[in-house]
Design an enzyme around this catalytic site. Structure first.
Site, PDB file in Angstrom:
ATOM      1  N   CYS A  83       0.806  -1.225   0.000  1.00  0.00           N
ATOM      2  CA  CYS A  83       0.000   0.000   0.000  1.00  0.00           C
ATOM      3  C   CYS A  83       0.836   1.271   0.000  1.00  0.00           C
ATOM      4  O   CYS A  83       0.299   2.370  -0.223  1.00  0.00           O
ATOM      5  CB  CYS A  83      -0.940   0.001   1.202  1.00  0.00           C
ATOM      6  SG  CYS A  83      -2.066  -1.410   1.226  1.00  0.00           S
ATOM      7  N   HIS A 343      -8.921   3.604  -2.317  1.00  0.00           N
ATOM      8  CA  HIS A 343      -7.566   3.097  -2.087  1.00  0.00           C
ATOM      9  C   HIS A 343      -7.116   2.165  -3.211  1.00  0.00           C
ATOM     10  O   HIS A 343      -6.974   0.955  -3.010  1.00  0.00           O
ATOM     11  CB  HIS A 343      -7.527   2.380  -0.743  1.00  0.00           C
ATOM     12  CG  HIS A 343      -6.183   1.916  -0.303  1.00  0.00           C
ATOM     13  ND1 HIS A 343      -5.002   2.489  -0.735  1.00  0.00           N
ATOM     14  CD2 HIS A 343      -5.824   0.900   0.556  1.00  0.00           C
ATOM     15  CE1 HIS A 343      -3.978   1.866  -0.171  1.00  0.00           C
ATOM     16  NE2 HIS A 343      -4.453   0.895   0.610  1.00  0.00           N
TER      17      HIS A 343
END
Length: 393
Positions: A83, A343
């Site tokens: 991430c 995201h």
């Protein structure tokens, strides 16, 4: 002697739910990359190296994506750091410019995701998060909830047990970020909720409910970085945003001990934040606007403490005080954050960069933070890496 590095152009697509728009990652990258180049007022021929970040894809997606912007034969690096991928691409570009190797680079992040919770793609080899799951299981056991939600949910449970934090404090984080996203046309979600709706949404794990978890997303973001010499040569002084300091940290033995909060990177975050503040000669009190990695509401609250916005165990008091939204000491996640903006893993760090650059240049429209001069970015990936960045107009 290291050179100053500036962000001179940024771009970002609207983040969409997977399959919600008829496009593929090359089209996403072209849209965001073209915006960044146009914003900088330079052509792809001025880019000396490209750092292309994505998590899900085959080996040279970076080339395929960057070729949409031009075929100039420059080095293109494919970057994957879970991430924190987008910020890792940014970090690499910054280092090469800072070291005098190149004068202008493009950091490009994109992701085309599947619907639903993240899952392991390869069953014939060790899972890179296997050590995290083993440690989590040893700490608090395993449930049927998605592993990532369990890890961050457990961190919230530990914070509640240790400091008396209430489940509603985590709900307030989500309340704030969903409210902020109503001002952001690029956000995946633009709905405002009451605290009762957030707390009453489907329970996932620990204090986390559905509206406190980030969605999977499709999208892309990009940034053009340049040296001071390049900025002056191309007359970009009026829009250049300086990267004052940037640090990347990875896991230490403390990650895999008996703390659920340390398992999600609190020590990485704290160390990176301390390094950038020391390098810049600043403190959290000097910061005006922050984009931090709120993959789950529990992580935003814990990160307040890791970044030094409040003392250990005081995250609940901070969100309750109103000092992390408009009218308070800082505005945290004016974009809506990962919880509401979305995201797409490879794009997230560069989307944070874009938001903070718009804030510092006074281009954030309805979500503009008045008088923003110093900005802080925090991007986290389990596996793991934390990247913390300070920017100044």
């Amino acid at each position: 002697m290291s050179r100053k590095v500036y962000v001179v152009g940024v771009g970002m697509t609207k983040f969409e739910k997977p399959g919600g728009r008829d496009w593929d990652y090359p089209q996403m990258a072209k849209e965001a990359g073209s915006q960044a180049l146009e914003d900088a007022g330079v052509g792809y021929e001025n880019i000396e190296q490209v750092f292309a970040g994505y998590v899900y894809g085959d080996s040279t997606c970076g080339q395929t994506a960057a070729y949409e912007l031009g075929l100039s034969g420059v080095p293109i690096y494919n970057v994957n750091n879970n991430c924190s991928t987008g910020s890792t691409a940014l970090f690499m570009a910054k280092q090469l410019i800072e070291g005098g190797i190149i004068d202008c680079a493009l950091a490009l992040g994109f992701e085309k995701m599947e619907r639903g919770s993240l899952s392991n793609k390869y069953e014939d080899r060790q899972n890179p998060l296997g050590r995290f799951y083993t440690t989590m299981s040893e700490q608090r056991g395993m449930t049927k909830a998605p592993p990532a939600v369990q890890i961050f949910g457990n961190a919230g449970i530990e914070h509640m047990e240790k400091y008396g934090t209430k489940a509603e404090h985590f709900g307030m984080v989500s309340l704030k970020n969903h409210m902020h996203s109503t001002r952001n046309p690029r956000s995946q979600f633009q709905d405002e909720y009451t605290l009762e709706q957030i707390m009453g949404s489907r329970p996932i794990h620990g204090p986390l409910t559905m509206l406190q978890c980030c969605p999977t997303s499709d999208g892309a973001a990009a940034a053009v970085l340049a040296s001071e010499e390049f900025v002056k040569e191309h007359g970009l002084e009026d829009q250049a945003v300086e990267i004052l300091a940037m640090s990347m940290t990875t896991d230490t033995p403390s990650t895999f001990g008996d703390s659920a909060m340390k398992l999600v990177g609190t020590d990485m975050t704290r160390r990176a934040a301390q390094q950038v503040f020391a390098a810049a000669g600043l403190t959290p009190d000097d910061v005006d606007v922050i984009e931090l990695h709120d993959c789950f509401s529990t992580n935003e609250l814990i990160t307040y403490e890791g970044l030094g916005l409040c003392g250990e165990g005081k995250g609940g008091e901070l969100i309750e005080s109103g000092n992390v939204t408009y009218g308070g000491k800082w505005v945290v996640n004016p974009s809506g954050g990962l919880i509401s903006k979305g995201h797409p893993l490879g794009a997230t760090g560069l989307a944070q960069c874009a938001e903070l650059n718009w804030q510092l240049r006074g281009l954030a429209d309805k979500r503009q933070v008045d008088g923003a001069e110093i900005a802080l970015q925090h991007n986290l990936g389990l596996g793991g890496a934390a990247v913390v960045t300070l920017y100044r107009r």
